[in-house]
Design a protein around this motif. Structure first.
Motif, PDB file in Angstrom:
ATOM      1  N   MET A 198       0.818  -1.171   0.000  1.00 53.28           N
ATOM      2  CA  MET A 198       0.000   0.000   0.000  1.00 53.28           C
ATOM      3  C   MET A 198       0.875   1.253   0.000  1.00 53.28           C
ATOM      4  SD  MET A 198      -3.255   0.634   0.500  1.00 53.28           S
ATOM      5  CE  MET A 198      -4.284   1.877   1.035  1.00 53.28           C
ATOM      6  N   LYS A 199       1.936   1.222   0.799  1.00 53.98           N
ATOM      7  CA  LYS A 199       2.829   2.361   0.835  1.00 53.98           C
ATOM      8  C   LYS A 199       3.504   2.556  -0.521  1.00 53.98           C
ATOM      9  CE  LYS A 199       3.979   2.357   5.713  1.00 53.98           C
ATOM     10  NZ  LYS A 199       5.022   2.272   6.697  1.00 53.98           N
ATOM     11  N   LYS A 200       3.793   1.443  -1.220  1.00 57.14           N
ATOM     12  CA  LYS A 200       4.453   1.545  -2.511  1.00 57.14           C
ATOM     13  C   LYS A 200       3.547   2.255  -3.505  1.00 57.14           C
ATOM     14  CE  LYS A 200       7.186  -2.625  -2.043  1.00 57.14           C
ATOM     15  NZ  LYS A 200       7.454  -3.925  -2.615  1.00 57.14           N
ATOM     16  N   TYR A 201       2.251   1.910  -3.511  1.00 55.47           N
ATOM     17  CA  TYR A 201       1.315   2.542  -4.434  1.00 55.47           C
ATOM     18  C   TYR A 201       1.153   4.037  -4.129  1.00 55.47           C
ATOM     19  CZ  TYR A 201       0.018  -2.106  -5.957  1.00 55.47           C
ATOM     20  OH  TYR A 201       0.044  -3.362  -6.457  1.00 55.47           O
ATOM     21  N   PHE A 202       1.122   4.328  -2.866  1.00 53.07           N
ATOM     22  CA  PHE A 202       0.989   5.732  -2.452  1.00 53.07           C
ATOM     23  C   PHE A 202       2.194   6.549  -2.913  1.00 53.07           C
ATOM     24  CE2 PHE A 202       1.522   9.144   0.722  1.00 53.07           C
ATOM     25  CZ  PHE A 202       0.341   9.837   0.470  1.00 53.07           C
ATOM     26  N   CYS A 251       2.058   6.902  -6.753  1.00 51.73           N
ATOM     27  CA  CYS A 251       1.052   7.878  -7.177  1.00 51.73           C
ATOM     28  C   CYS A 251       1.537   9.301  -6.896  1.00 51.73           C
ATOM     29  CB  CYS A 251      -0.274   7.624  -6.461  1.00 51.73           C
ATOM     30  SG  CYS A 251      -1.127   6.173  -7.122  1.00 51.73           S
TER      31      CYS A 251
END
Length: 167
Positions: A1-5, A8
């Motif tokens: 989740m942190k990677k996607y944030f 983005c």
């Protein structure tokens, strides 16, 4: 989740920087505008020179003299001639030594009192044409006496000058 944030957020930052980039057309417009101003400035001296040739000179309007300088050529002592009336003091003779000029009567009276305290027979006169109050330290029948007194007073009152009362 942190990677996607993080991914983005990085894409948003990249898009923001690429959208702020100046376009070539903006630079081209600024260059053309500067070029036009330069051409206008080069043409202005020619236009101004043409206008200078066509200027019309207006004749001067003559006015009567209200302040006359009287100079006696034998001794070169400068005397100013004015019409004055006595406001305070014993009376004027032909030539007077003026040590102060004021637009307010109270200021003239103050300097008169200082001169009286110093032992002078000071007087206040008014020039109606200029609406000025003149403080006279000494007054004499002859110009030579007045000039000698003025020379003595100039050490204390640098702007002292001679007045001839044109009654």
């Amino acid at each position: 989740m942190k990677k996607y944030f993080v991914l983005c957020a990085g894409m948003c930052v990249a898009m923001a920087f690429t959208s702020c980039k100046s376009s070539e057309s903006a630079y081209k417009q600024a260059y053309l505008k500067a070029k036009q101003q330069e051409e206008i400035q080069q043409q202005q001296p020619v236009v101004q020179a043409q206008q200078a040739e066509t200027n019309v000179v207006v004749p001067l309007e003559e006015k009567p003299a209200t302040h006359t300088q009287v100079v006696d050529n034998t001794d070169n002592v400068k005397v100013t001639q004015e019409r004055v009336s006595l406001i305070s003091g014993n009376g004027l003779k032909n030539f007077s030594v003026v040590v102060g000029s004021f637009s307010l009567e109270a200021n003239a009276m103050g300097l008169q009192q200082q001169l009286k305290n110093a032992g002078y027979n000071a007087q206040v006169v008014k020039n109606e044409e200029r609406n000025m109050f003149r403080v006279v330290a000494t007054t004499f029948d002859t110009k030579e006496e007045a000039a000698a007194s003025r020379n003595d007073l100039q050490s204390k009152y640098a702007g002292a000058w001679l007045l001839y009362n044109a009654r």
